[in-house]
Write a protein that holds these residues in place. Structure first.
Motif, PDB file in Angstrom:
ATOM      1  N   ILE A  98       0.867  -1.177   0.000  1.00  0.00           N
ATOM      2  CA  ILE A  98       0.000   0.000   0.000  1.00  0.00           C
ATOM      3  C   ILE A  98       0.903   1.225   0.000  1.00  0.00           C
ATOM      4  O   ILE A  98       1.786   1.353   0.856  1.00  0.00           O
ATOM      5  CB  ILE A  98      -0.945   0.033   1.220  1.00  0.00           C
ATOM      6  N   PHE A  99       0.684   2.100  -0.987  1.00  0.00           N
ATOM      7  CA  PHE A  99       1.446   3.343  -1.097  1.00  0.00           C
ATOM      8  C   PHE A  99       0.532   4.515  -0.783  1.00  0.00           C
ATOM      9  O   PHE A  99      -0.538   4.645  -1.389  1.00  0.00           O
ATOM     10  CB  PHE A  99       2.010   3.507  -2.516  1.00  0.00           C
ATOM     11  N   LEU A 100       0.959   5.362   0.145  1.00  0.00           N
ATOM     12  CA  LEU A 100       0.209   6.561   0.517  1.00  0.00           C
ATOM     13  C   LEU A 100       1.105   7.764   0.278  1.00  0.00           C
ATOM     14  O   LEU A 100       2.151   7.888   0.910  1.00  0.00           O
ATOM     15  CB  LEU A 100      -0.167   6.522   2.005  1.00  0.00           C
ATOM     16  N   ASP A 101       0.687   8.634  -0.615  1.00  0.00           N
ATOM     17  CA  ASP A 101       1.487   9.821  -0.921  1.00  0.00           C
ATOM     18  C   ASP A 101       0.564  11.011  -1.158  1.00  0.00           C
ATOM     19  O   ASP A 101       0.484  11.536  -2.257  1.00  0.00           O
ATOM     20  CB  ASP A 101       2.363   9.546  -2.148  1.00  0.00           C
ATOM     21  N   PRO A 102      -0.149  11.449  -0.093  1.00  0.00           N
ATOM     22  CA  PRO A 102      -1.051  12.589  -0.268  1.00  0.00           C
ATOM     23  C   PRO A 102      -0.265  13.892  -0.392  1.00  0.00           C
ATOM     24  O   PRO A 102       0.929  13.928  -0.061  1.00  0.00           O
ATOM     25  CB  PRO A 102      -1.868  12.580   1.024  1.00  0.00           C
ATOM     26  N   PRO A 103      -0.917  14.949  -0.864  1.00  0.00           N
ATOM     27  CA  PRO A 103      -0.240  16.255  -0.878  1.00  0.00           C
ATOM     28  C   PRO A 103       0.299  16.569   0.519  1.00  0.00           C
ATOM     29  O   PRO A 103      -0.384  16.334   1.516  1.00  0.00           O
ATOM     30  CB  PRO A 103      -1.350  17.227  -1.277  1.00  0.00           C
ATOM     31  N   TYR A 104       1.520  17.065   0.596  1.00  0.00           N
ATOM     32  CA  TYR A 104       2.164  17.299   1.891  1.00  0.00           C
ATOM     33  C   TYR A 104       1.358  18.240   2.786  1.00  0.00           C
ATOM     34  O   TYR A 104       1.370  18.098   3.992  1.00  0.00           O
ATOM     35  CB  TYR A 104       3.565  17.874   1.697  1.00  0.00           C
ATOM     36  N   GLN A 105       0.648  19.197   2.192  1.00  0.00           N
ATOM     37  CA  GLN A 105      -0.070  20.175   3.017  1.00  0.00           C
ATOM     38  C   GLN A 105      -1.345  19.610   3.645  1.00  0.00           C
ATOM     39  O   GLN A 105      -1.857  20.164   4.594  1.00  0.00           O
ATOM     40  CB  GLN A 105      -0.381  21.451   2.230  1.00  0.00           C
ATOM     41  N   GLU A 106      -1.841  18.492   3.134  1.00  0.00           N
ATOM     42  CA  GLU A 106      -3.051  17.896   3.709  1.00  0.00           C
ATOM     43  C   GLU A 106      -2.700  17.086   4.944  1.00  0.00           C
ATOM     44  O   GLU A 106      -1.727  16.357   4.966  1.00  0.00           O
ATOM     45  CB  GLU A 106      -3.754  16.994   2.680  1.00  0.00           C
ATOM     46  N   ARG A 107      -3.515  17.212   5.956  1.00  0.00           N
ATOM     47  CA  ARG A 107      -3.287  16.472   7.211  1.00  0.00           C
ATOM     48  C   ARG A 107      -4.220  15.270   7.249  1.00  0.00           C
ATOM     49  O   ARG A 107      -5.095  15.176   8.085  1.00  0.00           O
ATOM     50  CB  ARG A 107      -3.523  17.383   8.398  1.00  0.00           C
ATOM     51  N   ILE A 108      -3.995  14.348   6.324  1.00  0.00           N
ATOM     52  CA  ILE A 108      -4.902  13.223   6.178  1.00  0.00           C
ATOM     53  C   ILE A 108      -4.247  11.875   6.482  1.00  0.00           C
ATOM     54  O   ILE A 108      -4.931  10.876   6.652  1.00  0.00           O
ATOM     55  CB  ILE A 108      -5.509  13.227   4.754  1.00  0.00           C
ATOM     56  N   LEU A 109      -2.932  11.825   6.594  1.00  0.00           N
ATOM     57  CA  LEU A 109      -2.259  10.542   6.736  1.00  0.00           C
ATOM     58  C   LEU A 109      -2.674   9.763   7.987  1.00  0.00           C
ATOM     59  O   LEU A 109      -2.941   8.565   7.899  1.00  0.00           O
ATOM     60  CB  LEU A 109      -0.741  10.718   6.725  1.00  0.00           C
ATOM     61  N   SER A 110      -2.735  10.398   9.133  1.00  0.00           N
ATOM     62  CA  SER A 110      -3.101   9.670  10.356  1.00  0.00           C
ATOM     63  C   SER A 110      -4.480   9.035  10.267  1.00  0.00           C
ATOM     64  O   SER A 110      -4.637   7.846  10.583  1.00  0.00           O
ATOM     65  CB  SER A 110      -2.990  10.575  11.580  1.00  0.00           C
ATOM     66  N   PRO A 111      -5.529   9.762   9.817  1.00  0.00           N
ATOM     67  CA  PRO A 111      -6.829   9.095   9.688  1.00  0.00           C
ATOM     68  C   PRO A 111      -6.837   7.985   8.636  1.00  0.00           C
ATOM     69  O   PRO A 111      -7.528   6.975   8.798  1.00  0.00           O
ATOM     70  CB  PRO A 111      -7.795  10.210   9.287  1.00  0.00           C
ATOM     71  N   ILE A 112      -6.051   8.132   7.588  1.00  0.00           N
ATOM     72  CA  ILE A 112      -5.972   7.085   6.561  1.00  0.00           C
ATOM     73  C   ILE A 112      -5.272   5.847   7.124  1.00  0.00           C
ATOM     74  O   ILE A 112      -5.709   4.716   6.893  1.00  0.00           O
ATOM     75  CB  ILE A 112      -5.266   7.609   5.291  1.00  0.00           C
ATOM     76  N   LEU A 113      -4.195   6.049   7.878  1.00  0.00           N
ATOM     77  CA  LEU A 113      -3.519   4.919   8.521  1.00  0.00           C
ATOM     78  C   LEU A 113      -4.486   4.168   9.434  1.00  0.00           C
ATOM     79  O   LEU A 113      -4.527   2.932   9.431  1.00  0.00           O
ATOM     80  CB  LEU A 113      -2.324   5.406   9.349  1.00  0.00           C
ATOM     81  N   THR A 114      -5.253   4.914  10.202  1.00  0.00           N
ATOM     82  CA  THR A 114      -6.229   4.302  11.105  1.00  0.00           C
ATOM     83  C   THR A 114      -7.265   3.506  10.326  1.00  0.00           C
ATOM     84  O   THR A 114      -7.591   2.368  10.689  1.00  0.00           O
ATOM     85  CB  THR A 114      -6.907   5.389  11.972  1.00  0.00           C
ATOM     86  N   ALA A 115      -7.782   4.076   9.248  1.00  0.00           N
ATOM     87  CA  ALA A 115      -8.790   3.378   8.431  1.00  0.00           C
ATOM     88  C   ALA A 115      -8.222   2.090   7.841  1.00  0.00           C
ATOM     89  O   ALA A 115      -8.887   1.060   7.849  1.00  0.00           O
ATOM     90  CB  ALA A 115      -9.303   4.301   7.328  1.00  0.00           C
TER      91      ALA A 115
END
Length: 184
Positions: A117-134
């Motif tokens: 699984i590759f996660l590479d959202p725009p750096y300015q978005e604070r979405i990684l932690s909720p995506i990791l949790t999901a």
């Protein structure tokens, strides 16, 4: 930007037009794949926030049996489709224009499991932690699989999210890669 190794080695990839997408550099991609495995014997990959699809395409070229590419931007989806065709990998890639969270819910309902699984959202978005949790709660990473979260150096991701445990942290200038596996 190109595919570095495998059956589509050397194929040049088209970038997403505009300044919204920041592709993973070839140097970072090459280092990453040396760590997670230079070649794969099957398995499925998920390229979430796909952008140009560079990471998922590299996995396909190196032997992943299938890759799902998800991005909410029309330009990114069109670019991934173009790159899949150019690399001759379009029969093994599925591309969806969806929000990441909605895509994860759909994949969980389908009982999908991924080796990569590759996660590479725009750096300015604070979405990684909720995506990791999901991803952890929906059990999308298979045992023995690897999840790669790419982010800027100004972010710190947790060492563990439910069953996902960070086993490696790599720094390349402004780019940081956190590698997670399932704690079985």
């Amino acid at each position: 930007m190109r595919i570095i190794a495998g059956e589509a080695k050397g194929v040049r990839l088209r970038s997403v037009p505009g300044l919204q997408v920041r592709p993973t550099t070839d140097r970072v991609k090459e280092s990453l794949f040396q760590i997670i495995g230079p070649y794969f014997d099957g398995g499925k990959a998920l390229d979430l926030f796909a952008g140009s699809g560079s990471l998922g395409l590299e996995a396909l070229s190196r032997g992943a049996e299938e890759a799902i590419f998800v991005d909410r931007a029309r330009a990114s989806v069109d670019t991934v489709r173009y790159n899949l065709r150019s690399a001759g990998l379009d029969q093994r890639g599925k591309v969806f224009r969806r929000d990441a969270r909605a895509a994860l819910r759909t994949l969980a309902r389908q009982r999908a499991r991924f080796h990569l699984i590759f996660l590479d959202p725009p750096y300015q978005e604070r979405i990684l932690s909720p995506i990791l949790t999901a991803i952890a709660e929906q059990d999308l990473l298979e045992t023995g699989g690897v999840m790669v979260a790419e982010h800027g150096k100004d972010r710190n991701l947790p060492l563990q999210v439910h069953s996902l445990v960070r086993f490696r942290n790599l720094n390349y200038g402004d780019t940081v890669l956190d590698l997670y596996s399932r704690d079985s």
